[in-house]
Design an enzyme around this catalytic site. Structure first.
Site, mmCIF file in Angstrom:
data_model
loop_
_atom_site.group_PDB
_atom_site.id
_atom_site.type_symbol
_atom_site.label_atom_id
_atom_site.label_comp_id
_atom_site.label_asym_id
_atom_site.label_seq_id
_atom_site.Cartn_x
_atom_site.Cartn_y
_atom_site.Cartn_z
ATOM 1 N N MET A 1 14.142 23.913 2.729
ATOM 2 C CA MET A 1 13.392 23.206 1.681
ATOM 3 C C MET A 1 14.322 22.495 0.705
ATOM 4 O O MET A 1 14.051 21.374 0.273
ATOM 5 C CB MET A 1 12.499 24.192 0.920
ATOM 6 N N ARG B 1 -10.646 0.022 15.257
ATOM 7 C CA ARG B 1 -10.804 0.806 14.036
ATOM 8 C C ARG B 1 -11.783 0.032 13.142
ATOM 9 O O ARG B 1 -12.978 0.286 13.174
ATOM 10 C CB ARG B 1 -9.455 1.032 13.345
ATOM 11 N N LYS C 1 0.841 -1.212 0.000
ATOM 12 C CA LYS C 1 0.000 0.000 0.000
ATOM 13 C C LYS C 1 0.871 1.255 0.000
ATOM 14 O O LYS C 1 2.067 1.172 0.326
ATOM 15 C CB LYS C 1 -0.921 -0.025 1.217
ATOM 16 N N TYR D 1 18.516 29.165 8.870
ATOM 17 C CA TYR D 1 17.348 29.904 9.370
ATOM 18 C C TYR D 1 17.280 29.840 10.885
ATOM 19 O O TYR D 1 17.524 28.802 11.490
ATOM 20 C CB TYR D 1 16.059 29.283 8.816
HETATM 21 C C1 LIG Z 1 -0.289 -2.006 6.657
HETATM 22 C C2 LIG Z 1 -0.888 -3.265 7.148
HETATM 23 C C3 LIG Z 1 -0.086 -4.356 7.497
HETATM 24 C C4 LIG Z 1 1.432 -4.279 7.489
HETATM 25 O O1 LIG Z 1 1.892 -3.612 8.631
HETATM 26 P P1 LIG Z 1 3.473 -3.494 8.902
HETATM 27 O O2 LIG Z 1 3.541 -2.912 10.252
HETATM 28 O O3 LIG Z 1 4.017 -2.599 7.859
HETATM 29 O O4 LIG Z 1 4.003 -4.866 8.801
HETATM 30 C C5 LIG Z 1 -0.700 -5.533 7.850
HETATM 31 N N1 LIG Z 1 -2.048 -5.643 7.884
HETATM 32 C C6 LIG Z 1 -2.853 -4.613 7.583
HETATM 33 C C7 LIG Z 1 -4.318 -4.794 7.640
HETATM 34 C C8 LIG Z 1 -2.303 -3.404 7.208
HETATM 35 O O5 LIG Z 1 -3.117 -2.378 6.903
#
Ligand SMILES: *Cc1c(COP(=O)(O)O)cnc(C)c1O
Length: 368
Positions: free
Chosen positions: A312, A130, A32, A258
């Site tokens: 930046m 969640r 993701k 800065y």
């Molecule tokens: C992002 C995610 C993971 C992976 O988590 P990591 O901490 O990066 O290993 C696993 N399961 C779900 C549902 C996630 O959203």
């Protein structure tokens, strides 16, 4: 030049570490958010030995299909509308079902037998609070899905797996295993389970179940608080680097950058480095943050502190450690082998995930 170099070999190595630790589970490799900032197209070829990939949005799933990923894709927040559910069916994507509307779409629009969408990841809320059905709902939801022809994977997500001894871990494991056992006994023995993210893979080897869902570990960061990436034999999949673009000497008592935030105690040799928060280097780092300078002429490595405010487009480093002959166009490693991204995340008060996800489009991206 600012450069992000992605190392597919490191990703394959890290995937093999996961497979060794979870030899009896299938691996849903999490890609993701553009593979945690590494670029989906860059990482998919390195994940050929994974059983599937996990993404957060339908757009990400479709992109992976377009790139030729023909194995399992798990949509970990599921479809966001009835239309997305239909598109998931059209593209053979497996979805999480975590709330009532998704359940209704699934019951009203049943994918053909053999479709990957007939595998539903039923989310059970074991304490993260969640996504997911609670204990009272999950049994009846599982029954309805099963009766409509779905094959089920019961899934939950740890809230604190990075801290092995956190008391919620034992509670989540207990709730998950007992509900899974009930589903298997009362609905079907074929119902599978999926519990562990990267930290769970490391910390809870007894509870890997059928599918593990590693993310950050694939990219070479440590997922747990008490072990470094080196201790876990992980290789960084990203090398973020820039270049020295000017050399200076700052006189004693003069300040740099800065806010005149950093003041020289004695005459200090400094270098300007062509990177800043506009590239994704964090603006707020503590005085302990350092970079590795690789002399363009000698290839010697020098550890140099970051001084003054991150701007930046540039940072300033103290090159007292390096010889006067240091070449102007020397490479500066912001994170990679040293420092590791985990160290910089610590100096920035955040986690490696965020640093890698928020890199901007400005650095040039290359494959090792
Ligand atoms: C992002 C995610 C993971 C992976 O988590 P990591 O901490 O990066 O290993 C696993 N399961 C779900 C549902 C996630 O959203």
């Amino acid at each position: 030049m600012r450069t992000i170099t992605i190392k597919p070999k490191a990703i394959t190595h890290n995937l093999n570490q996961v497979k060794q630790r979870a030899p009896h589970s299938k691996v849903l490799a999490m890609v993701k958010s553009n593979a945690y900032g590494h670029g989906v197209a860059a990482v998919l070829p390195a994940l050929q030995q994974a059983d599937g990939i996990g993404v957060a949005t339908l757009t990400e799933a479709l992109e992976a299909r377009q790139l030729g990923w023909n194995k399992t894709i798990g949509l970990v927040e599921g479809a966001f509308s009835a239309d997305e559910w239909q598109q998931a069916i059209d593209h053979d994507i497996s979805c999480v079902i975590h709330h009532r509307p998704q359940l209704e779409w699934a019951l009203q629009n049943i994918p053909p037998a053999g479709s990957a969408t007939r595998v539903a990841w039923l989310k059970y809320n074991t304490g993260m609070n969640r996504l997911g059905f609670n204990a009272e709902e999950v049994l009846s939801v599982a029954k309805r899905l099963h009766e409509s022809g779905y094959r089920l994977i019961l899934a939950t997500h740890f809230a604190n797996a990075d801290e092995r001894e956190h008391p919620l871990n034992a509670m989540q494991i207990e709730r998950f295993s007992s509900v899974l056992a009930t589903l298997q006994a009362t609905i079907s023995p074929d119902i599978q389970g999926s519990l562990c993210n990267s930290a769970g893979v490391i910390n809870f080897p007894e509870h890997h179940y059928d599918w593990v869902r590693p993310g950050i570990i694939l990219y070479g960061s440590s997922p747990v608080v008490d072990k470094s990436a080196q201790e876990l034999d992980l290789q960084p999949a990203m090398d973020f680097s820039a270049q020295i673009i000017a050399l200076q000497t700052v006189s004693a008592n003069d300040a740099v950058g800065y806010g005149s935030h950093w003041q020289a105690q004695t005459d200090t040799r400094t270098a300007l480095v062509s990177v800043g928060y506009g590239d994704g280097y964090p603006r707020v780092v503590t005085g302990d943050a350092y970079v590795t300078v690789i002399d363009a002429d000698s290839t010697q490595h020098y550890r140099c502190p970051v001084i003054g405010r991150v701007a930046m487009d540039m940072i300033v480093i103290d090159i007292s450690n390096a010889p006067e002959s240091l070449a102007l166009d020397s490479k500066v490693v912001l994170w990679g082998d040293a420092p590791r991204v985990d160290e910089i995340a610590g100096h920035a008060g955040t986690i490696s995930y965020e640093l890698m996800c928020r890199l901007s489009i400005r650095p040039k991206r290359v494959l090792a």
